[in-house]
Motif scaffolding. Structure first.
Motif, short mmCIF file in Angstrom:
data_model
loop_
_atom_site.label_atom_id
_atom_site.label_comp_id
_atom_site.label_asym_id
_atom_site.label_seq_id
_atom_site.Cartn_x
_atom_site.Cartn_y
_atom_site.Cartn_z
N UNK A 16 74.28 10.67 36.96
CA UNK A 16 73.19 10.13 37.78
C UNK A 16 72.55 8.94 37.09
N UNK A 17 72.33 9.04 35.78
CA UNK A 17 71.77 7.92 35.03
C UNK A 17 72.64 6.68 35.10
N UNK A 18 73.95 6.85 34.96
CA UNK A 18 74.87 5.72 35.04
C UNK A 18 74.85 5.09 36.44
N UNK A 19 74.80 5.94 37.48
CA UNK A 19 74.77 5.43 38.85
C UNK A 19 73.48 4.67 39.12
N UNK A 20 72.36 5.17 38.64
CA UNK A 20 71.08 4.48 38.83
C UNK A 20 71.09 3.15 38.09
N UNK A 21 71.62 3.14 36.88
CA UNK A 21 71.69 1.89 36.10
C UNK A 21 72.54 0.84 36.84
N UNK A 22 73.68 1.26 37.42
CA UNK A 22 74.53 0.33 38.16
C UNK A 22 73.83 -0.16 39.43
N UNK A 24 74.07 20.94 32.84
CA UNK A 24 73.46 19.83 33.57
C UNK A 24 73.63 18.49 32.86
N UNK A 25 73.98 18.49 31.59
CA UNK A 25 74.11 17.23 30.84
C UNK A 25 75.08 16.26 31.52
N UNK A 26 76.30 16.67 31.92
CA UNK A 26 77.19 15.71 32.59
C UNK A 26 76.62 15.19 33.91
N UNK A 27 75.93 16.05 34.64
CA UNK A 27 75.34 15.63 35.93
C UNK A 27 74.25 14.58 35.68
N UNK A 28 73.39 14.83 34.71
CA UNK A 28 72.31 13.89 34.40
C UNK A 28 72.88 12.57 33.90
N UNK A 29 73.93 12.64 33.09
CA UNK A 29 74.58 11.42 32.60
C UNK A 29 75.16 10.61 33.75
#
Length: 108
Positions: free
Chosen positions: A95-101, A88-93
């Motif tokens: 999603x976090x990048x998309x939310x930040x953008x 799940x680490x790549x998925x969470x990363x």
């Protein structure tokens, strides 16, 4: 090089479902069947010159996904939580990048 490739094909001819699902094991009064994600690859090449140089390599991985449990005729899958969290680490990363953008775009 052709002989090496043929020997690799013979060695891995039966790789597939039989490697992803282990043999049933009796453990603590219940039958369990280990399940894994099995992946491997090979490559090779040669130079068309006077030396006739060639090379090759390969690699693989096995992720223990969990086990199927058979208790009194009821079969259930029990996942390996450590591997699930690592996957799940790549998925969470992402999603976090998309939310930040999205937040930066909303502020602009």
């Amino acid at each position: 090089m052709a002989d090496t490739f043929s020997s690799l094909i013979d060695a891995f001819k039966n790789v597939g479902v039989s490697k992803a699902y282990g043999s049933p094991i009796q453990l603590g009064g219940e039958e369990v069947i280990p399940v894994a994600l099995v992946s491997f690859g090979f490559g090779g090449g040669g130079e068309a010159g006077q030396d006739g140089a060639s090379g090759g390599g390969g690699g693989g991985m096995v992720l223990p996904l969990g086990v199927y449990r058979n208790i009194g005729g009821q079969v259930a899958f029990r996942p390996n939580t450590v591997v699930a969290l690592v996957c799940l680490v790549p998925v969470i990363t992402a999603v976090g990048a998309a939310v930040r953008k999205a937040i930066r775009a909303a502020k602009a």
